[in-house]
Design a protein around this motif. Structure first.
Motif, mmCIF file in Angstrom:
data_model
loop_
_atom_site.group_PDB
_atom_site.id
_atom_site.type_symbol
_atom_site.label_atom_id
_atom_site.label_comp_id
_atom_site.label_asym_id
_atom_site.label_seq_id
_atom_site.Cartn_x
_atom_site.Cartn_y
_atom_site.Cartn_z
ATOM 1 N N PHE A 7 -7.306 4.912 11.456
ATOM 2 C CA PHE A 7 -8.100 4.574 10.099
ATOM 3 C C PHE A 7 -9.224 3.576 10.221
ATOM 4 C CE2 PHE A 7 -5.258 6.539 6.879
ATOM 5 C CZ PHE A 7 -4.218 6.782 7.499
ATOM 6 N N LEU A 57 -5.072 11.231 2.341
ATOM 7 C CA LEU A 57 -5.804 10.091 1.446
ATOM 8 C C LEU A 57 -5.525 8.927 2.428
ATOM 9 C CD1 LEU A 57 -4.224 10.221 -2.046
ATOM 10 C CD2 LEU A 57 -6.572 10.895 -1.325
ATOM 11 N N GLY A 58 -6.503 7.784 2.068
ATOM 12 C CA GLY A 58 -6.242 6.634 2.981
ATOM 13 C C GLY A 58 -5.224 5.594 2.262
ATOM 14 N N LEU A 59 -5.082 4.583 2.735
ATOM 15 C CA LEU A 59 -3.942 3.730 2.074
ATOM 16 C C LEU A 59 -4.821 3.155 0.810
ATOM 17 C CD1 LEU A 59 -3.246 3.398 5.276
ATOM 18 C CD2 LEU A 59 -2.302 1.071 4.761
ATOM 19 N N GLN A 60 -3.801 3.169 -0.145
ATOM 20 C CA GLN A 60 -4.224 2.751 -1.584
ATOM 21 C C GLN A 60 -3.368 1.461 -2.003
ATOM 22 O OE1 GLN A 60 -4.851 6.505 -4.450
ATOM 23 N NE2 GLN A 60 -3.236 6.930 -2.884
ATOM 24 N N PHE A 119 -9.184 1.544 2.799
ATOM 25 C CA PHE A 119 -9.206 2.454 3.928
ATOM 26 C C PHE A 119 -9.853 3.862 3.696
ATOM 27 C CE2 PHE A 119 -6.218 0.352 6.641
ATOM 28 C CZ PHE A 119 -5.612 -0.896 5.621
ATOM 29 N N GLY A 120 -10.373 4.294 4.630
ATOM 30 C CA GLY A 120 -10.637 5.683 4.877
ATOM 31 C C GLY A 120 -9.365 6.591 4.671
ATOM 32 N N TYR A 146 -7.855 0.689 12.679
ATOM 33 C CA TYR A 146 -6.288 0.767 12.808
ATOM 34 C C TYR A 146 -5.896 2.017 13.179
ATOM 35 C CZ TYR A 146 -6.046 -3.524 9.886
ATOM 36 O OH TYR A 146 -6.343 -4.691 9.197
ATOM 37 N N TYR A 184 0.744 -1.114 -0.062
ATOM 38 C CA TYR A 184 0.041 -0.011 0.026
ATOM 39 C C TYR A 184 1.009 1.274 0.024
ATOM 40 C CZ TYR A 184 -4.183 -2.762 1.748
ATOM 41 O OH TYR A 184 -5.072 -3.530 1.791
#
Lengths: 113, 118
Positions: free
Chosen positions: B91, A41-44, B108-109, B37, A35
């Motif tokens: 998260f 941003l979140g994890l991509q 994930f957010g 998390y 990731y």
């Protein structure tokens, strides 16, 4: 002691250089992930590996490739790094029978100048 | 469209207070899992708590608990008796089966940064 280890923790590279990020796990997990996390941003998800030489693209695979030659190791490769690949990269692993619980490494902070 | 939404990007509380972090999600799956998390300052991503869509149990782990409102597609993380070490980025994540596959995908957010003041 279950652990996902990422090396290096910090890396600075110049645009156009090749980058190798390493990840290891000692839990014999079949599935491993890469990731990236960017501010706001979140994890991509970049790539998933289901086992040795069984890799699939995630949501943002462009500019990356992976290698899984041993179950316990999963490498992320950037051929000719770009400045927009500056990010924090996380490796994770999970058991095939419990795919929804991921164990994360501590992350690698990559800066591409 | 975003699949996992954490409305608040930052939160600030005093030590000893309780905090609720909200998360909403979108899925068409019947069976899915929701996770919280914590991203530590050291860089590690630490699993806190999990909620399965089929479970009606109120999940709890130490000072962490969740409020799961399935019909609203909402899951909130509650942290009680906050401590300065609770500071970090939290998260929310949704696990569901990837379309046409027998493997799952974790989305994930954007995360919420929490600061707990002594």
């Amino acid at each position: 002691d279950m652990k996902v280890t990422q090396m290096p923790r910090y890396l600075i590279k110049r645009m156009g250089e090749n980058v190798l990020l390493e990840c290891g796990q000692d839990m014999s997990h079949e599935t491993m992930y890469w990731y990236r996390q960017d501010p706001g941003l979140g994890l991509q998800l970049i790539y998933i590996s289901y086992d040795v030489d069984s890799n699939s693209e995630g949501d943002i695979p462009k500019g990356y490739r992976v290698s899984r030659k041993k179950r316990e190791h999963f490498s992320l490769i950037l051929d000719s790094a770009k400045t927009n690949q500056t990010s924090v990269y996380f490796c994770a692993s999970s058991l095939l029978g419990d795919q929804n619980t991921l164990y994360f490494g501590a992350g690698t902070r990559l800066s591409v100048l | 469209a975003e699949k996992v939404i954490q409305v608040w990007s930052t939160a600030s509380r005093q030590e000893g207070e309780e905090l609720t972090l909200d998360c909403s999600y979108e899925t068409s799956q019947v069976l899915y899992h929701l996770f919280w998390y914590k991203h530590l300052l050291s860089g590690e991503m630490v699993f806190l708590i999990r909620q399965t869509s089929s479970s009606t149990a109120k999940e709890r782990s130490g000072r962490y608990s969740v409020v799961f409102q399935k019909s609203l597609k909402s899951i909130s993380l509650i942290i009680s008796a906050l401590q300065p070490d609770d500071s970090g980025k939290y998260f929310c994540a949704l696990w569901e089966l990837a379309p046409g596959a027998n493997t799952g995908k974790l989305t994930f957010g954007h995360g919420t940064i929490l600061r707990v003041h002594p």
